[in-house]
Enzyme design. Structure first.
Site, PDB file in Angstrom:
ATOM      1  CB  THR A  99     -18.551  -5.106 -15.578  1.00 35.86           C
ATOM      2  OG1 THR A  99     -19.343  -4.413 -16.549  1.00 35.86           O
ATOM      3  CG2 THR A  99     -17.360  -4.246 -15.198  1.00 35.86           C
ATOM      4  CE  LYS A 154     -11.040  -4.997   0.018  1.00 42.91           C
ATOM      5  NZ  LYS A 154      -9.666  -4.557  -0.341  1.00 42.91           N
ATOM      6  CG  ASP A 162      -1.910  -1.190   1.156  1.00 39.92           C
ATOM      7  OD1 ASP A 162      -2.269  -1.596   0.038  1.00 39.92           O
ATOM      8  OD2 ASP A 162      -2.308  -1.691   2.221  1.00 39.92           O
TER       9      ASP A 162
END
Length: 235
Positions: free
Chosen positions: A74, A67, A16
């Protein structure tokens, strides 16, 4: 039986970080202490998805944590694209239509699909505020049962729920737990947390750790210490 996994492979370090250069520098610092990395929103949107291919080429495993949650077509096409990166794990939100589309989109690829039950930054009050009638435990259990029925490979859950979920889904589904904080680490924005050793003892297969490693004065030593905890919890 859960497939045997080397202790070092059970630690997934979350990259991150703000850009690819920072991620590459962190990977270099961690060297052979870490074999599995997670690429999430921040790095992916800063051009980090091609890093997945580079990590795979270097013999590492990659967890692409975006996520996914959208209309079925899609999601299916998104899974197909992420699988082409060579990812080991990808995530979708644990809504039945989303999970079904993800399984269909995987096709013949070997990517493992993980369903996110309830974010570890959420607690009972957060769910109530969002309009959910179920509490955390009941919602996690419902989504876990649905995930198993739909052929999902693993669940992303709080370590607090790992033992309970293991009894529900059995050993065939991987449990991947963020919200891991070594003793003495700040909780940050996580609310349902546990130490590495306790999470493994509770039934977690993989531990996702970000800031306690990447923001440590010595990231390599921090990662090694977590691996030592994993070893201690499995011997």
């Amino acid at each position: 039986m859960v497939d045997p996994v080397e202790a070092r492979d059970r630690l997934i370090v979350a990259l991150d970080l703000p850009d690819v250069r920072a991620a590459e520098a962190m990977i270099a610092r961690l060297d052979d202490s870490v074999t599995f990395y997670k690429i999430g929103y921040q790095l992916a949107y800063a051009g980090g998805l091609p890093l997945a291919r580079a990590l795979k080429a270097a013999g590492k495993k990659v967890f692409v944590d975006l996520k996914l949650h959208d209309i079925g077509n899609t999601v299916a096409r998104g899974v197909e694209s992420l699988a082409s990166l060579g990812a080991t794990f990808i995530t979708v939100h644990a809504y039945p239509q989303t999970m079904k589309a993800a399984v269909e989109g995987r096709g013949a690829s070997k990517v493992k699909i993980l369903a996110v039950t309830v974010l570890t930054s959420y607690d009972e009050a957060d769910l109530a505020q969002a309009g959910y009638r179920l509490g955390v435990r009941d919602l996690v259990e419902l989504r876990a049962r649905q995930a198993k029925e739909l052929g999902i490979d693993g669940l992303v859950c709080s370590p607090e729920e790992a033992a309970h979920l293991r009894g529900i889904v059995g050993d065939g589904i991987k449990l991947v737990t963020p919200g891991i904080r070594p003793a003495g680490s700040a909780a940050g924005d996580q609310k349902r947390i546990m130490t590495p050793a306790r999470a493994i003892a509770a039934g977690a297969d993989y531990l996702v750790v970000g800031r306690p490693v990447t923001e440590a004065a010595d990231p390599k030593a921090a990662a090694d210490a977590i691996v030592d905890e994993i070893v201690g919890a499995t011997t």
